[in-house]
Design a protein around this motif. Structure first.
Motif: not given
Length: 149
Positions: A65-69, A112-120
């Protein structure tokens, strides 16, 4: 058993010399950093593949139940799987000192670094850890790659 080092062959000595015939220690440093970056690419790529498969299959260790960008966990799983596969291929190229793989590695690691921040939101500590490893690998590829004459 002898404690003396074995003699260096002419072929090994020629391999150690640069075009001027002088041994250059910087070549070893560059090779070490590229090997380090290649190993990091292989490790992070494998971890991203595993993370992608876990996200696609709806594994229970992700925060629910998390909200992603944008998108959802399944979409981020496919993105992580694809980026991880590319990282593994680029890591193999970096291990053999391929310049195209080096520059591709910088781009893929940055994505991949940006992906990890967006997937945090899915797994915060893991995402920040992989973000840091991606940045270290970018440094290894960018600062210590081969320099053209």
């Amino acid at each position: 058993m002898s404690i003396h080092p074995r003699p260096v062959t002419e072929r090994e000595e020629a391999w150690r010399r640069n075009a001027d015939g002088v041994y250059d220690r910087r070549d070893d440093d560059v090779s070490g950093w590229l090997a380090f970056a290649g190993v990091l690419l292989l490790i992070v790529g494998s971890l991203n593949v595993i993370q992608g498969i876990a996200a696609i299959s709806g594994s229970r260790f992700f925060v629910h139940d998390t909200h992603y960008v944008f998108a959802n966990l399944n979409t981020w799983g496919w993105i992580a799987l694809c980026v991880g596969a590319v990282q593994v291929v680029v890591g193999l190229g970096a291990m053999v000192r391929n310049q195209l793989a080096r520059w591709s590695g910088i781009v893929v690691l940055s994505l991949a670094a940006l992906m990890q921040l967006l997937m945090a939101p899915a797994y915060p500590f893991w995402a920040i850890t992989l973000f840091a490893v991606n940045i270290i690998a970018v440094y290894a590829l960018a600062a210590h790659g081969e320099r053209g004459d």
